[in-house]
Design an enzyme around this catalytic site. Structure first.
Site, mmCIF file in Angstrom:
data_model
loop_
_atom_site.group_PDB
_atom_site.id
_atom_site.type_symbol
_atom_site.label_atom_id
_atom_site.label_comp_id
_atom_site.label_asym_id
_atom_site.label_seq_id
_atom_site.Cartn_x
_atom_site.Cartn_y
_atom_site.Cartn_z
ATOM 1 N N LYS A 11 0.831 -1.202 0.000
ATOM 2 C CA LYS A 11 0.000 0.000 0.000
ATOM 3 C C LYS A 11 0.877 1.269 0.000
ATOM 4 O O LYS A 11 2.097 1.178 0.219
ATOM 5 C CB LYS A 11 -0.929 -0.040 1.225
ATOM 6 C CG LYS A 11 -1.999 -1.149 1.143
ATOM 7 C CD LYS A 11 -2.868 -1.159 2.396
ATOM 8 C CE LYS A 11 -4.039 -2.119 2.272
ATOM 9 N NZ LYS A 11 -4.872 -2.120 3.505
ATOM 10 N N PHE A 59 -15.519 3.982 7.381
ATOM 11 C CA PHE A 59 -14.136 4.314 7.012
ATOM 12 C C PHE A 59 -13.894 4.279 5.505
ATOM 13 O O PHE A 59 -12.770 4.485 5.053
ATOM 14 C CB PHE A 59 -13.156 3.373 7.725
ATOM 15 C CG PHE A 59 -13.351 1.903 7.419
ATOM 16 C CD1 PHE A 59 -12.816 1.329 6.266
ATOM 17 C CD2 PHE A 59 -14.059 1.086 8.300
ATOM 18 C CE1 PHE A 59 -12.993 -0.017 5.989
ATOM 19 C CE2 PHE A 59 -14.247 -0.268 8.023
ATOM 20 C CZ PHE A 59 -13.700 -0.819 6.857
ATOM 21 N N ARG A 87 -2.039 -14.593 3.815
ATOM 22 C CA ARG A 87 -2.772 -13.922 4.899
ATOM 23 C C ARG A 87 -2.076 -14.152 6.247
ATOM 24 O O ARG A 87 -2.043 -13.269 7.105
ATOM 25 C CB ARG A 87 -4.229 -14.418 4.973
ATOM 26 C CG ARG A 87 -5.113 -13.951 3.831
ATOM 27 C CD ARG A 87 -5.527 -12.504 3.908
ATOM 28 N NE ARG A 87 -6.470 -12.218 4.959
ATOM 29 C CZ ARG A 87 -7.194 -11.097 5.031
ATOM 30 N NH1 ARG A 87 -7.073 -10.149 4.100
ATOM 31 N NH2 ARG A 87 -8.012 -10.898 6.024
ATOM 32 N N THR A 93 -5.795 -7.572 10.514
ATOM 33 C CA THR A 93 -6.079 -6.280 9.859
ATOM 34 C C THR A 93 -5.572 -5.103 10.688
ATOM 35 O O THR A 93 -4.976 -4.172 10.155
ATOM 36 C CB THR A 93 -7.600 -6.145 9.623
ATOM 37 O OG1 THR A 93 -8.036 -7.272 8.852
ATOM 38 C CG2 THR A 93 -7.939 -4.860 8.898
ATOM 39 N N ARG A 104 2.238 -6.940 9.142
ATOM 40 C CA ARG A 104 1.558 -5.851 9.850
ATOM 41 C C ARG A 104 2.005 -5.767 11.305
ATOM 42 O O ARG A 104 2.121 -4.670 11.872
ATOM 43 C CB ARG A 104 0.040 -6.041 9.755
ATOM 44 C CG ARG A 104 -0.507 -5.730 8.355
ATOM 45 C CD ARG A 104 -1.934 -6.198 8.207
ATOM 46 N NE ARG A 104 -2.571 -5.771 6.972
ATOM 47 C CZ ARG A 104 -3.739 -6.249 6.533
ATOM 48 N NH1 ARG A 104 -4.382 -7.172 7.231
ATOM 49 N NH2 ARG A 104 -4.252 -5.816 5.404
ATOM 50 N N HIS A 117 -1.946 -5.228 1.408
ATOM 51 C CA HIS A 117 -3.225 -5.898 1.155
ATOM 52 C C HIS A 117 -2.947 -7.316 0.669
ATOM 53 O O HIS A 117 -1.984 -7.530 -0.067
ATOM 54 C CB HIS A 117 -4.010 -5.164 0.051
ATOM 55 C CG HIS A 117 -5.166 -5.975 -0.458
ATOM 56 N ND1 HIS A 117 -6.390 -6.000 0.173
ATOM 57 C CD2 HIS A 117 -5.275 -6.849 -1.496
ATOM 58 C CE1 HIS A 117 -7.193 -6.832 -0.476
ATOM 59 N NE2 HIS A 117 -6.536 -7.361 -1.495
HETATM 60 P P1 IDP Z 1 -7.968 -6.822 5.318
HETATM 61 O O1 IDP Z 1 -7.131 -5.802 4.583
HETATM 62 O O2 IDP Z 1 -7.216 -7.450 6.461
HETATM 63 O O3 IDP Z 1 -8.618 -7.840 4.414
HETATM 64 P P2 IDP Z 1 -10.602 -5.583 5.560
HETATM 65 O O4 IDP Z 1 -11.550 -5.770 6.690
HETATM 66 O O5 IDP Z 1 -10.937 -6.216 4.245
HETATM 67 O O6 IDP Z 1 -9.152 -6.018 6.054
HETATM 68 O O7 IDP Z 1 -10.455 -4.012 5.361
HETATM 69 C C1 IDP Z 1 -9.823 -3.488 4.215
HETATM 70 C C2 IDP Z 1 -8.922 -2.358 4.633
HETATM 71 O O8 IDP Z 1 -9.712 -1.287 5.133
HETATM 72 C C3 IDP Z 1 -7.960 -2.677 5.766
HETATM 73 O O9 IDP Z 1 -6.779 -3.320 5.326
HETATM 74 C C4 IDP Z 1 -7.676 -1.301 6.326
HETATM 75 O O10 IDP Z 1 -6.721 -0.605 5.516
HETATM 76 C C5 IDP Z 1 -9.019 -0.625 6.172
HETATM 77 N N1 IDP Z 1 -9.818 -0.740 7.394
HETATM 78 C C6 IDP Z 1 -10.468 -1.829 7.865
HETATM 79 N N2 IDP Z 1 -11.111 -1.579 9.006
HETATM 80 C C7 IDP Z 1 -10.875 -0.263 9.268
HETATM 81 C C8 IDP Z 1 -11.276 0.610 10.329
HETATM 82 O O11 IDP Z 1 -11.984 0.247 11.270
HETATM 83 N N3 IDP Z 1 -10.816 1.908 10.242
HETATM 84 C C9 IDP Z 1 -10.033 2.349 9.218
HETATM 85 N N4 IDP Z 1 -9.633 1.560 8.211
HETATM 86 C C10 IDP Z 1 -10.050 0.271 8.228
HETATM 87 MG MG MG Z 2 -10.095 -7.634 2.985
#
Ligand code: IDP
Ligand code: MG
Length: 151
Positions: A11, A59, A87, A93, A104, A117
């Site tokens: 990212k 968000f 993963r 996350t 992470r 990602h």
């Molecule tokens: P992932 O990247 O682990 O699959 P997802 O739930 O798919 O997680 O969320 C996508 C992206 O959105 C996350 O990687 C993060 O950058 C952002 N994100 C997820 N939850 C939040 C939040 O509560 N606040 C701000 N950004 C978030």
């Molecule tokens: Mg995701």
């Protein structure tokens, strides 16, 4: 063998912080194969499509700004059960909950700046790979070390 492809992206924060090499090294050292890779700036429309499952989340706007804020490095990674293997390398996350040793866990603090990602299922992987890459950009080749990675 259960060879899968997954979509991975360093990212904008990962690029700005000089972590491209570190992240790619971890994927390579694990024994995964890079079959496509490019640096690009994501258009807003592609960002919204990529993250469409989150479009109702509070968000979403910040997420789209973040992911379009600078260049990213997009990749297709191949290997046995690559989706779950990557993963696991990536970690939770929220980087504050991600274990040390994960990308992470080692490199992030805030969820909105979580460095990398990776697709969460083979269905997401297919969808995301198709969004970012044309079929002809994905290479099929053997690597010399495969016999030392797979039994
Ligand atoms: P992932 O990247 O682990 O699959 P997802 O739930 O798919 O997680 O969320 C996508 C992206 O959105 C996350 O990687 C993060 O950058 C952002 N994100 C997820 N939850 C939040 C939040 O509560 N606040 C701000 N950004 C978030
Ligand atoms: Mg995701």
């Amino acid at each position: 063998m259960d060879i899968e492809r997954t979509f991975v992206m360093v990212k904008p924060d990962g690029v700005q912080r000089g972590l491209i090499g570190e992240i790619i090294s971890r994927l390579e050292r694990k024994g995964l194969k890079i079959v496509a890779m490019k640096m690009m700036k994501i258009e807003e429309s592609l960002a919204k499509e990529h993250y469409t499952e989150h479009k109702e989340r509070p968000f979403f706007g910040d997420l789209i700004s973040y992911i379009t804020s600078g260049p990213v490095v997009a990749m297709v990674i191949e290997g046995k059960e690559a989706v779950s293997v990557v993963r696991t390398l990536v970690g939770q996350t929220n980087p504050r909950e991600a274990l040390p040793g994960t990308i992470r866990g080692d490199y992030g603090i805030d969820v909105g700046r979580n460095v990398i990602h990776a697709s969460d299922s083979t269905q997401s992987a297919d969808r995301e790979i198709n969004l970012f890459f044309k079929e002809e950009e994905i290479l099929s080749y053997s690597k010399a070390d495969e016999v030392w990675i797979y039994e």
